[in-house]
Enzyme design. Structure first.
Site, PDB file in Angstrom:
ATOM      1  N   ASP A 154       0.161  -4.746   7.653  1.00  0.00           N
ATOM      2  CA  ASP A 154      -1.121  -3.030   7.430  1.00  0.00           C
ATOM      3  C   ASP A 154      -1.994  -3.842   7.493  1.00  0.00           C
ATOM      4  OD1 ASP A 154       1.591  -2.292   8.113  1.00  0.00           O
ATOM      5  OD2 ASP A 154       0.384  -0.798   7.178  1.00  0.00           O
TER       6      ASP A 154
ATOM      7  N   HIS B 175       0.581  -1.307  -0.051  1.00  0.00           N
ATOM      8  CA  HIS B 175       0.026   0.122  -0.159  1.00  0.00           C
ATOM      9  C   HIS B 175       0.950   1.287  -0.076  1.00  0.00           C
ATOM     10  CE1 HIS B 175       0.344  -0.434   4.210  1.00  0.00           C
ATOM     11  NE2 HIS B 175       0.235   0.512   4.678  1.00  0.00           N
TER      12      HIS B 175
ATOM     13  N   ASP C 261       5.787   4.933   5.000  1.00  0.00           N
ATOM     14  CA  ASP C 261       6.859   3.670   5.545  1.00  0.00           C
ATOM     15  C   ASP C 261       7.589   1.681   4.451  1.00  0.00           C
ATOM     16  OD1 ASP C 261       4.403   3.229   6.385  1.00  0.00           O
ATOM     17  OD2 ASP C 261       5.243   1.649   8.141  1.00  0.00           O
ATOM     18  N   HIS C 262       6.289   1.879   3.366  1.00  0.00           N
ATOM     19  CA  HIS C 262       6.298   0.618   2.582  1.00  0.00           C
ATOM     20  C   HIS C 262       6.772   1.165   1.572  1.00  0.00           C
ATOM     21  CE1 HIS C 262       4.103  -1.840   5.644  1.00  0.00           C
ATOM     22  NE2 HIS C 262       3.528  -0.403   6.566  1.00  0.00           N
TER      23      HIS C 262
ATOM     24  N   HIS D 256      -7.329  -1.803   5.704  1.00  0.00           N
ATOM     25  CA  HIS D 256      -6.588  -0.704   6.776  1.00  0.00           C
ATOM     26  C   HIS D 256      -7.004   0.222   6.460  1.00  0.00           C
ATOM     27  CE1 HIS D 256      -2.872   0.141   8.445  1.00  0.00           C
ATOM     28  NE2 HIS D 256      -2.383   0.493   7.382  1.00  0.00           N
TER      29      HIS D 256
ATOM     30  N   HIS E 286       6.294  -6.383  11.308  1.00  0.00           N
ATOM     31  CA  HIS E 286       5.801  -5.193  10.898  1.00  0.00           C
ATOM     32  C   HIS E 286       5.781  -4.850  12.905  1.00  0.00           C
ATOM     33  CE1 HIS E 286       2.936  -1.408  10.258  1.00  0.00           C
ATOM     34  NE2 HIS E 286       3.520  -2.063   9.641  1.00  0.00           N
TER      35      HIS E 286
ATOM     36  N   HIS F 204       1.369   3.397   1.787  1.00  0.00           N
ATOM     37  CA  HIS F 204       1.957   4.541   3.071  1.00  0.00           C
ATOM     38  C   HIS F 204       3.405   4.262   3.384  1.00  0.00           C
ATOM     39  CE1 HIS F 204      -2.016   4.046   5.964  1.00  0.00           C
ATOM     40  NE2 HIS F 204      -1.954   5.124   4.863  1.00  0.00           N
TER      41      HIS F 204
HETATM   42 ZN   LIG Z   1       3.018   0.412   8.196  1.00  0.00          ZN
END
Ligand SMILES: [Zn+2]
Length: 293
Positions: free
Chosen positions: A208, A66, A70-71, A141, A261, A68
């Site tokens: 997530d 996804h 941090d990914h 999520h 995670h 976000h």
């Molecule tokens: Zn994350």
């Protein structure tokens, strides 16, 4: 002989710690062909690849769960480095609405190699190569997110007894594997008649997401890499993530579970390992950990 190796490059959550970097896992597949795949590419992924001694130039497929930060933020630096190293080969990137969002994100970069983006926000096969498939499944999520399943294709292996029965020579064995049938003494012998099927290995990557019962079917007989942001229900602050009690429910369907995670409040790896010690086949991942599948 096929070798599949996983390297956990980043096992942390949104804010990294010195021990846990942002999400990323590398999968190396060595069979008839070699493949180098990346699942998520958080900030700092390229330096983690260097530490793990993985050649970043070998990566041809990136799967983003996804959008976000941090990914996926690590994509920019990684692609620029690939450009500096004079990459010419195409790179494939899969992500939810990847076909629309991806080109927008890269529009300020002039890369000397083609990057092809694909939308992975769907149920089913999103990528197929000669020896493997990758399936996606939308999960739950705060934004559109998918879980991925890497699936080695089933293969046919020659059965020694049947080879003997048909009197095949080594050369004929080689030929039947390539052409799937041969003619011997005027008769056609099909590969299926002298072989047996071995099921390909499956690896599921789900981060997530809240616990989803429907994922049981998706991760059946797989090596499951699942997020475990929280190790107890009392610690839950953000409801769109999973906790240990949720993930343990998959023990009845998955072959092994690797927890990743992991929230930054959990500083001690050994304390976490202690919590899962009594569950056979459940492991707490850590940065730069390598696993042979
Ligand atoms: Zn994350």
């Amino acid at each position: 002989m096929v070798n599949i190796n996983l390297t956990f490059l980043g096992t942390g959550t949104a804010i990294p710690t010195l021990k846990r970097r942002h999400s990323s896992i590398h999968l190396s597949y060595q069979g008839r062909n070699s493949y180098s795949l990346l699942f998520d590419c958080g900030e700092g992924t390229q330096t983690q690849l260097l530490k793990a001694r993985i050649n970043f130039m070998s990566i041809d497929h990136i799967f983003i769960t996804h959008w976000h930060a941090d990914h996926f933020i690590g994509i920019f630096g990684l692609l620029v480095s690939m450009g500096f190293e004079k990459r010419e080969r195409e790179l494939k990137i899969f992500a939810p609405k990847g076909d629309k969002i991806g080109p927008e994100l890269l529009k300020f970069y002039k890369l000397p190699f083609p990057v092809k983006f694909f939308d992975s926000y769907k149920n089913g096969v999103i990528c197929e190569e000669e020896e493997f498939l990758v399936e996606a499944m939308p999960v739950k999520h705060t934004v559109e997110t998918v879980a991925y399943k890497f699936q080695e294709k089933d293969r046919l292996k020659l059965d020694k007894k049947k080879i003997k029965k048909f009197g095949l020579t080594w050369q004929e064995c080689k030929e039947i594997k390539e052409k799937r049938k041969i003619k011997k003494d005027g008769k056609t012998i099909k590969l299926e008649e002298v072989s047996y099927k071995t099921e390909g290995k499956k690896i599921v990557y789900a981060v997530d997401t809240v616990y989803l019962k429907k994922m049981e079917k998706f991760c059946k007989d797989s090596i499951l890499i699942h997020e475990c942001t929280y190790f107890s229900k009392e610690d839950i602050k953000h409801k769109m993530h999973s906790c240990l009690q949720d993930v343990l429910k998959f023990r009845k369907v998955a072959k092994k579970i690797y927890l990743t995670h992991i929230g930054r409040q959990y500083q001690s790896q050994s304390e976490l390992e202690e919590k899962v010690k009594r569950y056979k086949n459940v492991f707490v991942a850590k940065d730069l950990m390598k696993v042979k599948i």
